[in-house]
Design a protein around this motif. Structure first.
Motif, PDB file in Angstrom:
ATOM      1  N   ARG A  57       0.840  -1.203   0.000  1.00 47.64           N
ATOM      2  CA  ARG A  57       0.000   0.000   0.000  1.00 47.64           C
ATOM      3  C   ARG A  57       0.876   1.255   0.000  1.00 47.64           C
ATOM      4  O   ARG A  57       0.534   2.251  -0.635  1.00 47.64           O
ATOM      5  CB  ARG A  57      -0.910  -0.029   1.238  1.00 47.64           C
ATOM      6  N   ALA A  58       2.006   1.212   0.697  1.00 43.64           N
ATOM      7  CA  ALA A  58       2.879   2.383   0.784  1.00 43.64           C
ATOM      8  C   ALA A  58       3.495   2.744  -0.573  1.00 43.64           C
ATOM      9  O   ALA A  58       3.843   3.905  -0.801  1.00 43.64           O
ATOM     10  CB  ALA A  58       3.983   2.124   1.798  1.00 43.64           C
ATOM     11  N   ASP A  59       3.642   1.789  -1.484  1.00 45.87           N
ATOM     12  CA  ASP A  59       4.255   2.045  -2.788  1.00 45.87           C
ATOM     13  C   ASP A  59       3.235   2.397  -3.867  1.00 45.87           C
ATOM     14  O   ASP A  59       3.611   2.757  -4.987  1.00 45.87           O
ATOM     15  CB  ASP A  59       5.042   0.814  -3.260  1.00 45.87           C
ATOM     16  N   ALA A  60       1.954   2.296  -3.566  1.00 44.40           N
ATOM     17  CA  ALA A  60       0.909   2.517  -4.568  1.00 44.40           C
ATOM     18  C   ALA A  60       0.709   4.003  -4.825  1.00 44.40           C
ATOM     19  O   ALA A  60       0.905   4.841  -3.954  1.00 44.40           O
ATOM     20  CB  ALA A  60      -0.402   1.896  -4.098  1.00 44.40           C
ATOM     21  N   VAL A  61       0.314   4.311  -6.075  1.00 48.82           N
ATOM     22  CA  VAL A  61      -0.040   5.681  -6.474  1.00 48.82           C
ATOM     23  C   VAL A  61      -1.553   5.787  -6.352  1.00 48.82           C
ATOM     24  O   VAL A  61      -2.295   4.987  -6.931  1.00 48.82           O
ATOM     25  CB  VAL A  61       0.419   5.970  -7.922  1.00 48.82           C
ATOM     26  N   GLU A  62      -2.001   6.774  -5.588  1.00 42.49           N
ATOM     27  CA  GLU A  62      -3.442   6.901  -5.338  1.00 42.49           C
ATOM     28  C   GLU A  62      -4.077   7.814  -6.379  1.00 42.49           C
ATOM     29  O   GLU A  62      -3.579   8.888  -6.687  1.00 42.49           O
ATOM     30  CB  GLU A  62      -3.651   7.473  -3.939  1.00 42.49           C
ATOM     31  N   GLY A  63      -5.202   7.365  -6.923  1.00 40.20           N
ATOM     32  CA  GLY A  63      -5.956   8.148  -7.885  1.00 40.20           C
ATOM     33  C   GLY A  63      -7.396   8.276  -7.421  1.00 40.20           C
ATOM     34  O   GLY A  63      -7.790   7.695  -6.409  1.00 40.20           O
ATOM     35  N   THR A  64      -8.213   9.011  -8.180  1.00 39.36           N
ATOM     36  CA  THR A  64      -9.613   9.190  -7.785  1.00 39.36           C
ATOM     37  C   THR A  64     -10.411   7.913  -7.969  1.00 39.36           C
ATOM     38  O   THR A  64     -11.393   7.690  -7.259  1.00 39.36           O
ATOM     39  CB  THR A  64     -10.263  10.324  -8.606  1.00 39.36           C
ATOM     40  N   LEU A  65     -10.001   7.044  -8.892  1.00 40.11           N
ATOM     41  CA  LEU A  65     -10.742   5.803  -9.134  1.00 40.11           C
ATOM     42  C   LEU A  65     -10.148   4.588  -8.421  1.00 40.11           C
ATOM     43  O   LEU A  65     -10.740   3.513  -8.450  1.00 40.11           O
ATOM     44  CB  LEU A  65     -10.795   5.512 -10.645  1.00 40.11           C
ATOM     45  N   GLY A  66      -8.990   4.736  -7.820  1.00 41.07           N
ATOM     46  CA  GLY A  66      -8.372   3.600  -7.129  1.00 41.07           C
ATOM     47  C   GLY A  66      -6.875   3.757  -6.963  1.00 41.07           C
ATOM     48  O   GLY A  66      -6.333   4.849  -7.060  1.00 41.07           O
ATOM     49  N   LEU A  67      -6.226   2.620  -6.757  1.00 39.45           N
ATOM     50  CA  LEU A  67      -4.781   2.591  -6.535  1.00 39.45           C
ATOM     51  C   LEU A  67      -4.087   1.996  -7.756  1.00 39.45           C
ATOM     52  O   LEU A  67      -4.611   1.081  -8.393  1.00 39.45           O
ATOM     53  CB  LEU A  67      -4.465   1.766  -5.290  1.00 39.45           C
ATOM     54  N   TYR A  68      -2.881   2.504  -8.051  1.00 37.13           N
ATOM     55  CA  TYR A  68      -2.138   2.072  -9.236  1.00 37.13           C
ATOM     56  C   TYR A  68      -0.696   1.746  -8.855  1.00 37.13           C
ATOM     57  O   TYR A  68      -0.163   2.248  -7.869  1.00 37.13           O
ATOM     58  CB  TYR A  68      -2.150   3.188 -10.295  1.00 37.13           C
ATOM     59  N   CYS A  69      -0.059   0.916  -9.669  1.00 35.94           N
ATOM     60  CA  CYS A  69       1.318   0.512  -9.386  1.00 35.94           C
ATOM     61  C   CYS A  69       2.325   1.551  -9.870  1.00 35.94           C
ATOM     62  O   CYS A  69       3.462   1.560  -9.411  1.00 35.94           O
ATOM     63  CB  CYS A  69       1.612  -0.854 -10.010  1.00 35.94           C
ATOM     64  N   SER A  70       1.935   2.428 -10.791  1.00 36.33           N
ATOM     65  CA  SER A  70       2.866   3.445 -11.293  1.00 36.33           C
ATOM     66  C   SER A  70       2.082   4.670 -11.753  1.00 36.33           C
ATOM     67  O   SER A  70       0.864   4.626 -11.941  1.00 36.33           O
ATOM     68  CB  SER A  70       3.682   2.896 -12.470  1.00 36.33           C
ATOM     69  N   ALA A  71       2.816   5.759 -11.939  1.00 41.48           N
ATOM     70  CA  ALA A  71       2.190   6.993 -12.414  1.00 41.48           C
ATOM     71  C   ALA A  71       1.655   6.803 -13.835  1.00 41.48           C
ATOM     72  O   ALA A  71       0.638   7.394 -14.215  1.00 41.48           O
ATOM     73  CB  ALA A  71       3.196   8.138 -12.358  1.00 41.48           C
ATOM     74  N   GLU A  72       2.323   5.950 -14.613  1.00 39.20           N
ATOM     75  CA  GLU A  72       1.878   5.685 -15.987  1.00 39.20           C
ATOM     76  C   GLU A  72       0.493   5.035 -16.002  1.00 39.20           C
ATOM     77  O   GLU A  72      -0.381   5.429 -16.768  1.00 39.20           O
ATOM     78  CB  GLU A  72       2.903   4.804 -16.700  1.00 39.20           C
ATOM     79  N   HIS A  73       0.290   4.036 -15.157  1.00 41.11           N
ATOM     80  CA  HIS A  73      -1.020   3.388 -15.100  1.00 41.11           C
ATOM     81  C   HIS A  73      -2.070   4.333 -14.533  1.00 41.11           C
ATOM     82  O   HIS A  73      -3.233   4.279 -14.931  1.00 41.11           O
ATOM     83  CB  HIS A  73      -0.950   2.098 -14.272  1.00 41.11           C
ATOM     84  N   HIS A  74      -1.684   5.205 -13.642  1.00 42.96           N
ATOM     85  CA  HIS A  74      -2.607   6.216 -13.123  1.00 42.96           C
ATOM     86  C   HIS A  74      -3.039   7.134 -14.253  1.00 42.96           C
ATOM     87  O   HIS A  74      -4.223   7.434 -14.428  1.00 42.96           O
ATOM     88  CB  HIS A  74      -1.918   7.012 -12.004  1.00 42.96           C
TER      89      HIS A  74
END
Length: 82
Positions: A57-74
Protein backbone atom coordinates in the motif's frame (compact mmCIF):
# COMPACT_ATOMS: atom_id res chain seq x y z
CA UNK A 1 43.75 -62.22 36.98
CA UNK A 2 44.33 -60.40 33.71
CA UNK A 3 40.59 -60.73 32.82
CA UNK A 4 39.71 -59.10 36.12
CA UNK A 5 42.09 -56.22 35.37
CA UNK A 6 40.59 -55.78 31.87
CA UNK A 7 37.08 -55.79 33.38
CA UNK A 8 38.05 -53.12 35.94
CA UNK A 9 39.60 -50.92 33.23
CA UNK A 10 36.48 -51.26 31.05
CA UNK A 11 34.17 -50.46 33.98
CA UNK A 12 36.23 -47.38 34.92
CA UNK A 13 36.20 -46.19 31.30
CA UNK A 14 32.41 -46.65 31.06
CA UNK A 15 31.92 -44.80 34.34
CA UNK A 16 34.06 -41.85 33.18
CA UNK A 17 32.29 -41.77 29.82
CA UNK A 18 28.81 -41.76 31.44
CA UNK A 19 29.84 -39.05 33.93
CA UNK A 20 31.10 -36.79 31.12
CA UNK A 21 27.97 -37.46 29.08
CA UNK A 22 25.71 -36.58 32.03
CA UNK A 23 27.59 -33.31 32.63
CA UNK A 24 27.29 -32.40 28.96
CA UNK A 25 23.53 -33.04 28.96
CA UNK A 26 23.04 -31.00 32.14
CA UNK A 27 25.03 -28.11 30.65
CA UNK A 28 22.90 -28.15 27.49
CA UNK A 29 19.72 -28.16 29.60
CA UNK A 30 20.89 -25.10 31.56
CA UNK A 31 21.67 -23.15 28.43
CA UNK A 32 18.90 -20.66 27.60
CA UNK A 33 17.38 -20.78 24.12
CA UNK A 34 17.92 -17.57 22.12
CA UNK A 35 15.10 -15.03 22.42
CA UNK A 36 12.67 -15.13 19.51
CA UNK A 37 13.18 -12.55 16.81
CA UNK A 38 10.48 -9.87 16.66
CA UNK A 39 7.98 -10.49 13.90
CA UNK A 40 7.62 -7.50 11.55
CA UNK A 41 4.19 -5.95 11.23
CA UNK A 42 2.19 -7.24 8.27
CA UNK A 43 2.11 -5.04 5.18
CA UNK A 44 -1.18 -4.25 3.49
CA UNK A 45 -1.10 -5.37 -0.13
CA UNK A 46 -3.28 -3.76 -2.82
CA UNK A 47 -3.89 -4.50 -6.49
CA UNK A 48 -3.27 -2.03 -9.29
CA UNK A 49 -6.60 -1.01 -10.85
CA UNK A 50 -5.08 -1.09 -14.35
CA UNK A 51 -2.98 -4.28 -14.47
CA UNK A 52 -3.88 -6.14 -11.26
CA UNK A 53 -0.29 -6.31 -9.97
CA UNK A 54 -0.15 -6.62 -6.18
CA UNK A 55 2.13 -4.21 -4.34
CA UNK A 56 2.50 -2.75 -0.83
CA UNK A 57 0.00 0.00 0.00
CA UNK A 58 2.88 2.38 0.78
CA UNK A 59 4.25 2.04 -2.79
CA UNK A 60 0.91 2.52 -4.57
CA UNK A 61 -0.04 5.68 -6.47
CA UNK A 62 -3.44 6.90 -5.34
CA UNK A 63 -5.96 8.15 -7.88
CA UNK A 64 -9.61 9.19 -7.79
CA UNK A 65 -10.74 5.80 -9.13
CA UNK A 66 -8.37 3.60 -7.13
CA UNK A 67 -4.78 2.59 -6.54
CA UNK A 68 -2.14 2.07 -9.24
CA UNK A 69 1.32 0.51 -9.39
CA UNK A 70 2.87 3.44 -11.29
CA UNK A 71 2.19 6.99 -12.41
CA UNK A 72 1.88 5.69 -15.99
CA UNK A 73 -1.02 3.39 -15.10
CA UNK A 74 -2.61 6.22 -13.12
CA UNK A 75 -2.38 8.46 -16.18
CA UNK A 76 -3.81 5.74 -18.50
CA UNK A 77 -6.80 4.88 -16.30
CA UNK A 78 -7.91 8.20 -14.83
CA UNK A 79 -10.27 10.45 -16.78
CA UNK A 80 -8.72 13.57 -18.33
CA UNK A 81 -9.40 16.81 -16.41
CA UNK A 82 -11.89 19.12 -18.13
Amino acid sequence: MKYLLVLVVVLVAVHIWRKNRRETLEEEARRQPPPPRPVPAPVTMVACRHCGTHLPRADAVEGTLGLYCSAEHHRLNEPAPR
